[in-house]
Design a protein around this motif. Structure first.
Motif, PDB file in Angstrom:
ATOM      1  N   ARG A   1       0.830  -1.195   0.000  1.00 16.84           N
ATOM      2  CA  ARG A   1       0.000   0.000   0.000  1.00 16.84           C
ATOM      3  C   ARG A   1       0.877   1.261   0.000  1.00 16.84           C
ATOM      4  O   ARG A   1       0.585   2.231  -0.692  1.00 16.84           O
ATOM      5  CB  ARG A   1      -0.925  -0.004   1.208  1.00 16.84           C
ATOM      6  CG  ARG A   1      -1.957   1.116   1.195  1.00 16.84           C
ATOM      7  CD  ARG A   1      -2.828   1.093   2.437  1.00 16.84           C
ATOM      8  NE  ARG A   1      -3.554  -0.162   2.536  1.00 16.84           N
ATOM      9  CZ  ARG A   1      -3.460  -0.984   3.546  1.00 16.84           C
ATOM     10  NH1 ARG A   1      -2.647  -0.708   4.551  1.00 16.84           N
ATOM     11  NH2 ARG A   1      -4.153  -2.102   3.579  1.00 16.84           N
ATOM     12  N   GLY A   2       1.931   1.237   0.813  1.00 16.88           N
ATOM     13  CA  GLY A   2       2.833   2.381   0.822  1.00 16.88           C
ATOM     14  C   GLY A   2       3.508   2.593  -0.517  1.00 16.88           C
ATOM     15  O   GLY A   2       3.655   3.734  -0.990  1.00 16.88           O
TER      16      GLY A   2
ATOM     17  N   ARG B   1       3.198   5.835  -2.981  1.00 18.19           N
ATOM     18  CA  ARG B   1       4.351   6.573  -3.514  1.00 18.19           C
ATOM     19  C   ARG B   1       4.326   6.615  -5.040  1.00 18.19           C
ATOM     20  O   ARG B   1       4.668   7.633  -5.656  1.00 18.19           O
ATOM     21  CB  ARG B   1       5.645   5.926  -3.011  1.00 18.19           C
ATOM     22  CG  ARG B   1       5.928   6.177  -1.543  1.00 18.19           C
ATOM     23  CD  ARG B   1       7.340   5.763  -1.177  1.00 18.19           C
ATOM     24  NE  ARG B   1       7.497   4.327  -1.245  1.00 18.19           N
ATOM     25  CZ  ARG B   1       7.267   3.510  -0.222  1.00 18.19           C
ATOM     26  NH1 ARG B   1       6.843   3.988   0.928  1.00 18.19           N
ATOM     27  NH2 ARG B   1       7.438   2.210  -0.339  1.00 18.19           N
ATOM     28  N   ILE B   2       3.924   5.498  -5.656  1.00 15.17           N
ATOM     29  CA  ILE B   2       3.831   5.484  -7.121  1.00 15.17           C
ATOM     30  C   ILE B   2       2.765   6.464  -7.597  1.00 15.17           C
ATOM     31  O   ILE B   2       2.952   7.195  -8.576  1.00 15.17           O
ATOM     32  CB  ILE B   2       3.532   4.055  -7.616  1.00 15.17           C
ATOM     33  CG1 ILE B   2       4.749   3.155  -7.372  1.00 15.17           C
ATOM     34  CG2 ILE B   2       3.163   4.053  -9.095  1.00 15.17           C
ATOM     35  CD1 ILE B   2       4.486   1.688  -7.664  1.00 15.17           C
ATOM     36  N   ALA B   3       1.615   6.489  -6.876  1.00 13.99           N
ATOM     37  CA  ALA B   3       0.554   7.412  -7.258  1.00 13.99           C
ATOM     38  C   ALA B   3       1.009   8.864  -7.138  1.00 13.99           C
ATOM     39  O   ALA B   3       0.712   9.693  -8.003  1.00 13.99           O
ATOM     40  CB  ALA B   3      -0.683   7.169  -6.381  1.00 13.99           C
ATOM     41  N   VAL B   4       1.741   9.174  -6.047  1.00 13.53           N
ATOM     42  CA  VAL B   4       2.259  10.534  -5.882  1.00 13.53           C
ATOM     43  C   VAL B   4       3.231  10.877  -6.999  1.00 13.53           C
ATOM     44  O   VAL B   4       3.191  11.973  -7.573  1.00 13.53           O
ATOM     45  CB  VAL B   4       2.930  10.676  -4.500  1.00 13.53           C
ATOM     46  CG1 VAL B   4       3.690  11.984  -4.414  1.00 13.53           C
ATOM     47  CG2 VAL B   4       1.886  10.593  -3.394  1.00 13.53           C
ATOM     48  N   ALA B   5       4.122   9.931  -7.333  1.00 13.02           N
ATOM     49  CA  ALA B   5       5.091  10.186  -8.402  1.00 13.02           C
ATOM     50  C   ALA B   5       4.387  10.399  -9.740  1.00 13.02           C
ATOM     51  O   ALA B   5       4.760  11.303 -10.510  1.00 13.02           O
ATOM     52  CB  ALA B   5       6.075   9.015  -8.492  1.00 13.02           C
ATOM     53  N   GLU B   6       3.370   9.582 -10.033  1.00 13.99           N
ATOM     54  CA  GLU B   6       2.653   9.750 -11.299  1.00 13.99           C
ATOM     55  C   GLU B   6       1.914  11.080 -11.338  1.00 13.99           C
ATOM     56  O   GLU B   6       1.915  11.770 -12.367  1.00 13.99           O
ATOM     57  CB  GLU B   6       1.668   8.594 -11.485  1.00 13.99           C
ATOM     58  CG  GLU B   6       2.342   7.256 -11.765  1.00 13.99           C
ATOM     59  CD  GLU B   6       1.333   6.128 -11.895  1.00 13.99           C
ATOM     60  OE1 GLU B   6       0.137   6.381 -11.587  1.00 13.99           O
ATOM     61  OE2 GLU B   6       1.730   5.026 -12.315  1.00 13.99           O
ATOM     62  N   GLU B   7       1.289  11.447 -10.218  1.00 14.37           N
ATOM     63  CA  GLU B   7       0.563  12.715 -10.200  1.00 14.37           C
ATOM     64  C   GLU B   7       1.511  13.888 -10.330  1.00 14.37           C
ATOM     65  O   GLU B   7       1.231  14.860 -11.037  1.00 14.37           O
ATOM     66  CB  GLU B   7      -0.247  12.825  -8.904  1.00 14.37           C
ATOM     67  CG  GLU B   7      -1.104  14.067  -8.799  1.00 14.37           C
ATOM     68  CD  GLU B   7      -2.175  14.117  -9.868  1.00 14.37           C
ATOM     69  OE1 GLU B   7      -2.632  15.229 -10.195  1.00 14.37           O
ATOM     70  OE2 GLU B   7      -2.560  13.062 -10.397  1.00 14.37           O
ATOM     71  N   ARG B   8       2.652  13.818  -9.662  1.00 13.67           N
ATOM     72  CA  ARG B   8       3.625  14.899  -9.797  1.00 13.67           C
ATOM     73  C   ARG B   8       4.169  14.981 -11.219  1.00 13.67           C
ATOM     74  O   ARG B   8       4.420  16.066 -11.736  1.00 13.67           O
ATOM     75  CB  ARG B   8       4.768  14.697  -8.801  1.00 13.67           C
ATOM     76  CG  ARG B   8       4.372  14.992  -7.374  1.00 13.67           C
ATOM     77  CD  ARG B   8       5.559  14.912  -6.435  1.00 13.67           C
ATOM     78  NE  ARG B   8       5.206  15.353  -5.097  1.00 13.67           N
ATOM     79  CZ  ARG B   8       6.063  15.413  -4.086  1.00 13.67           C
ATOM     80  NH1 ARG B   8       7.316  15.048  -4.269  1.00 13.67           N
ATOM     81  NH2 ARG B   8       5.666  15.838  -2.910  1.00 13.67           N
ATOM     82  N   GLY B   9       4.372  13.819 -11.840  1.00 11.26           N
ATOM     83  CA  GLY B   9       4.813  13.833 -13.236  1.00 11.26           C
ATOM     84  C   GLY B   9       3.787  14.478 -14.140  1.00 11.26           C
ATOM     85  O   GLY B   9       4.135  15.251 -15.042  1.00 11.26           O
ATOM     86  N   ARG B  10       2.493  14.183 -13.899  1.00  6.69           N
ATOM     87  CA  ARG B  10       1.452  14.803 -14.715  1.00  6.69           C
ATOM     88  C   ARG B  10       1.397  16.310 -14.470  1.00  6.69           C
ATOM     89  O   ARG B  10       1.267  17.105 -15.407  1.00  6.69           O
ATOM     90  CB  ARG B  10       0.097  14.172 -14.388  1.00  6.69           C
ATOM     91  CG  ARG B  10      -1.019  14.653 -15.317  1.00  6.69           C
ATOM     92  CD  ARG B  10      -2.310  13.936 -15.062  1.00  6.69           C
ATOM     93  NE  ARG B  10      -2.886  14.317 -13.777  1.00  6.69           N
ATOM     94  CZ  ARG B  10      -4.138  14.014 -13.421  1.00  6.69           C
ATOM     95  NH1 ARG B  10      -4.912  13.315 -14.237  1.00  6.69           N
ATOM     96  NH2 ARG B  10      -4.593  14.380 -12.249  1.00  6.69           N
ATOM     97  N   ILE B  11       1.512  16.727 -13.190  1.00  7.82           N
ATOM     98  CA  ILE B  11       1.520  18.155 -12.889  1.00  7.82           C
ATOM     99  C   ILE B  11       2.706  18.829 -13.557  1.00  7.82           C
ATOM    100  O   ILE B  11       2.600  19.935 -14.101  1.00  7.82           O
ATOM    101  CB  ILE B  11       1.554  18.374 -11.364  1.00  7.82           C
ATOM    102  CG1 ILE B  11       0.265  17.863 -10.730  1.00  7.82           C
ATOM    103  CG2 ILE B  11       1.742  19.839 -11.024  1.00  7.82           C
ATOM    104  CD1 ILE B  11       0.282  17.862  -9.221  1.00  7.82           C
ATOM    105  N   ALA B  12       3.868  18.158 -13.534  1.00  2.18           N
ATOM    106  CA  ALA B  12       5.054  18.743 -14.156  1.00  2.18           C
ATOM    107  C   ALA B  12       4.843  18.949 -15.656  1.00  2.18           C
ATOM    108  O   ALA B  12       5.237  19.984 -16.213  1.00  2.18           O
ATOM    109  CB  ALA B  12       6.262  17.843 -13.905  1.00  2.18           C
ATOM    110  N   ARG B  13       4.240  17.966 -16.335  1.00  2.00           N
ATOM    111  CA  ARG B  13       3.985  18.134 -17.768  1.00  2.00           C
ATOM    112  C   ARG B  13       3.001  19.269 -18.029  1.00  2.00           C
ATOM    113  O   ARG B  13       3.163  20.052 -18.960  1.00  2.00           O
ATOM    114  CB  ARG B  13       3.452  16.824 -18.340  1.00  2.00           C
ATOM    115  CG  ARG B  13       4.478  15.699 -18.359  1.00  2.00           C
ATOM    116  CD  ARG B  13       4.010  14.534 -19.208  1.00  2.00           C
ATOM    117  NE  ARG B  13       2.817  13.902 -18.629  1.00  2.00           N
ATOM    118  CZ  ARG B  13       2.870  12.911 -17.760  1.00  2.00           C
ATOM    119  NH1 ARG B  13       4.030  12.444 -17.348  1.00  2.00           N
ATOM    120  NH2 ARG B  13       1.758  12.372 -17.283  1.00  2.00           N
TER     121      ARG B  13
END
Length: 385
Positions: free
Chosen positions: A163-164, A168-180
């Protein structure tokens, strides 16, 4: 007992020793003198103190020291210490070691009964055998439960780890989308600056007033782009642009279209907008849109049949306030009555929180007072340079 095993086992050994001493003092049985009986009983019960730390050593010491009390008929400690030792070996050392020890114990006690050749030795042998079998079965049961609990704890630990990792993967993916998305915003800002600068260079002599407005636009756009670029650099992970198609980014001005799409999906949406959302910075406007979009998506997925939603977006002096509530449909009555219902969230909730925090805002998610679900967020209107 689990925190201090030797203390509990010491009490058990003291209780068995006390019982045997009372039998020696109160019963009129043919026994050796106290200076023989007491030391033998003490040697017999002492290995029980370490039975959980060193189960095999304790068990075989009990087997060794139980032979003289069996032959001399010194109380009950010999039988009960051996029975406890059988239980201990089965639980802490395993079934194989327990079987070997149980056979050795039964052979020792049956040999003692045969050597003494008392009239009731058969009944005594049957009784001892039944006690040993009972302790074996009890040890099997407790050992199986301990193994089950150990496996369950291992699985729970694995689920928590997974779950952790998923979070973390979800946070990384969301941050990647925000960055784009921020990359597109910054690219748009740079394009505006270039166009305005070219226009100002042509108008600086023929129309100074128009050129001045262009320079002001360049200044405001540049400050906003610098603020968003600073957040972009914090979010980037060195990934290249994926092969996703380039489409215009939505913003707060397109909330009406979003509400219409959700209505078409079957959830009535009431949209209330207070203030001019066209003046929001592009990144903040996009954040408003995404938070409302995820909230309405959770309503579609988790609310009961017949649910409706209300979206309120209000721009204050320094912040834009977002509130998305739904009545929960048929499940709203359950929430109002205190019964549990499915809670939306998961990766979408993580993404909303990450999006709010990256702009220095806040977000609250939880059950609404009258039933249903509510999302409240606050984002700053102007980003710090």
């Amino acid at each position: 007992m689990r925190a201090h095993p030797m203390v509990g086992d010491s009490l058990l050994a003291a209780a068995l020793f006390t019982v045997d001493v009372l039998i020696f003092l109160l019963e009129d049985l043919p026994m050796p003198a106290w200076y023989v009986t007491v030391p033998l009983d003490l040697l017999l019960v002492l290995p029980l103190v370490i039975r959980r730390r060193h189960p095999l050593w304790s068990a075989y010491l009990v087997l060794l020291f139980a032979l003289p009390p069996n032959l001399l008929r010194l109380g009950l400690a010999a039988v009960f210490c051996t029975a406890i030792a059988i239980y201990t070996v089965v639980v802490y050392a395993g079934r194989k070691q327990g079987a070997i020890y149980a056979v050795a114990s039964m052979a020792t006690h049956l040999l003692a009964e045969f050597v003494m050749a008392e009239p009731d030795w058969v009944a005594n042998a049957v009784t001892v055998t039944l006690i040993f079998v009972l302790c074996w079965v009890l040890g099997e049961y407790v050992g199986a439960r301990r193994a089950y609990h150990a496996e369950l704890e291992a699985r729970l630990h694995l689920l928590e780890t997974e779950r952790g990792q998923a979070a973390r993967i979800a946070v990384a993916e969301e941050r990647g989308r925000i960055a784009r998305e921020l990359h597109d915003v910054v690219a748009h800002a740079v394009s505006v600056i270039v166009v305005q600068a070219d226009g100002a260079s042509y108008m600086i002599r023929s129309n100074p007033e128009l050129a001045e407005r262009a320079v002001q636009t360049i200044s405001e756009t540049g400050r906003g782009a610098l603020a968003e670029l600073r957040r972009l650099l914090d979010l980037l992970r060195g990934e290249g642009r994926s092969g996703e198609p380039r489409v215009p980014q939505p913003d707060a001005a397109t909330l009406a279209e979003l509400a219409e799409r959700v209505r078409g999906a079957g959830v009535p949406v009431h949209l209330e907008v207070d203030g001019e959302l066209n003046d929001l910075p592009a990144g903040v406007s996009l954040g408003v849109y995404r938070i409302v979009q995820e909230s309405l998506t959770n309503t579609l997925k988790h609310a009961g049949p017949g649910a409706s939603a209300t979206v309120r977006v209000r721009q204050a002096a320094d912040t834009v306030e977002i509130e998305v509530t739904d009545d929960g449909g048929n499940s709203g009555a359950l929430v109002a009555a205190g019964e549990s219902t499915e809670v939306p969230g998961g990766n979408g909730l993580i993404g909303m929180r990450e999006r709010a925090h990256v702009f220095g805002g806040t977000i609250e998610v939880g059950p609404a007072p009258g039933g249903g679900w509510r999302v409240r967020a606050s984002l700053p209107v102007r980003l710090a340079p």
